[in-house]
Write an enzyme that holds these catalytic residues in place. Sequence first.
Site, PDB file in Angstrom:
ATOM      1  N   HIS A   1       5.430  12.148  21.377  1.00  0.00           N
ATOM      2  CA  HIS A   1       6.007  11.471  20.212  1.00  0.00           C
ATOM      3  C   HIS A   1       7.051  12.379  19.585  1.00  0.00           C
ATOM      4  O   HIS A   1       7.374  13.435  20.120  1.00  0.00           O
ATOM      5  CB  HIS A   1       4.909  11.086  19.209  1.00  0.00           C
ATOM      6  CG  HIS A   1       4.150  12.256  18.700  1.00  0.00           C
ATOM      7  ND1 HIS A   1       4.549  12.977  17.602  1.00  0.00           N
ATOM      8  CD2 HIS A   1       3.026  12.858  19.163  1.00  0.00           C
ATOM      9  CE1 HIS A   1       3.698  13.968  17.398  1.00  0.00           C
ATOM     10  NE2 HIS A   1       2.766  13.916  18.338  1.00  0.00           N
ATOM     11  N   GLY A   2       7.559  12.011  18.441  1.00  0.00           N
ATOM     12  CA  GLY A   2       8.664  12.715  17.799  1.00  0.00           C
ATOM     13  C   GLY A   2       8.484  14.212  17.649  1.00  0.00           C
ATOM     14  O   GLY A   2       9.384  14.985  17.969  1.00  0.00           O
TER      15      GLY A   2
END
Length: 161
Positions: A14-15
């Site tokens: 994810h980010g």
Amino acid sequence: MKITVARIDDRYIHGQVLTKWIKLLPAERIIVVSDEVAEDPMRKTLVLSVAPSNVKANAVTPEKMGRVFKNPKYADTTAMLLFGNPAEIVEAIESGVDITTVNVGGMRFDPRKKQVTEAVSVAPEDVKAFEKLNEMGVKLELRQLPGDSSQDFIKILKQKI
């Protein structure tokens, strides 16, 4: 295989992983070590699809990770290992993966879990697995982002449980 970081984060790729962790601790591969992800073709495709194009991404079971880790073909490969829970790390270590430090990043809340920190909630089986990792001599550090100061997760866990 050279492990740049072994991280528990049930969001996997994810980010934060893409913008912070992989840049600070570069790796040739991101390996999601999870029975659930590795054995579900749809989930595996979704999880791996967000990996950066310049990094190879795989999803394997903890048992297979042990075989891969011991394979001389990957001796010089750098890898970031992402786990969804501590039990999978215990299984990976028991399968031969040399993990000495685990970054505890995120385990989301659900009603059967107890919230330990803002980002980490644990079920009874998670507590047992963390205790086993601690007994195995694995350092458990709490850090959301690489720039955050490292905190002793087992100490925090014992205070909250």
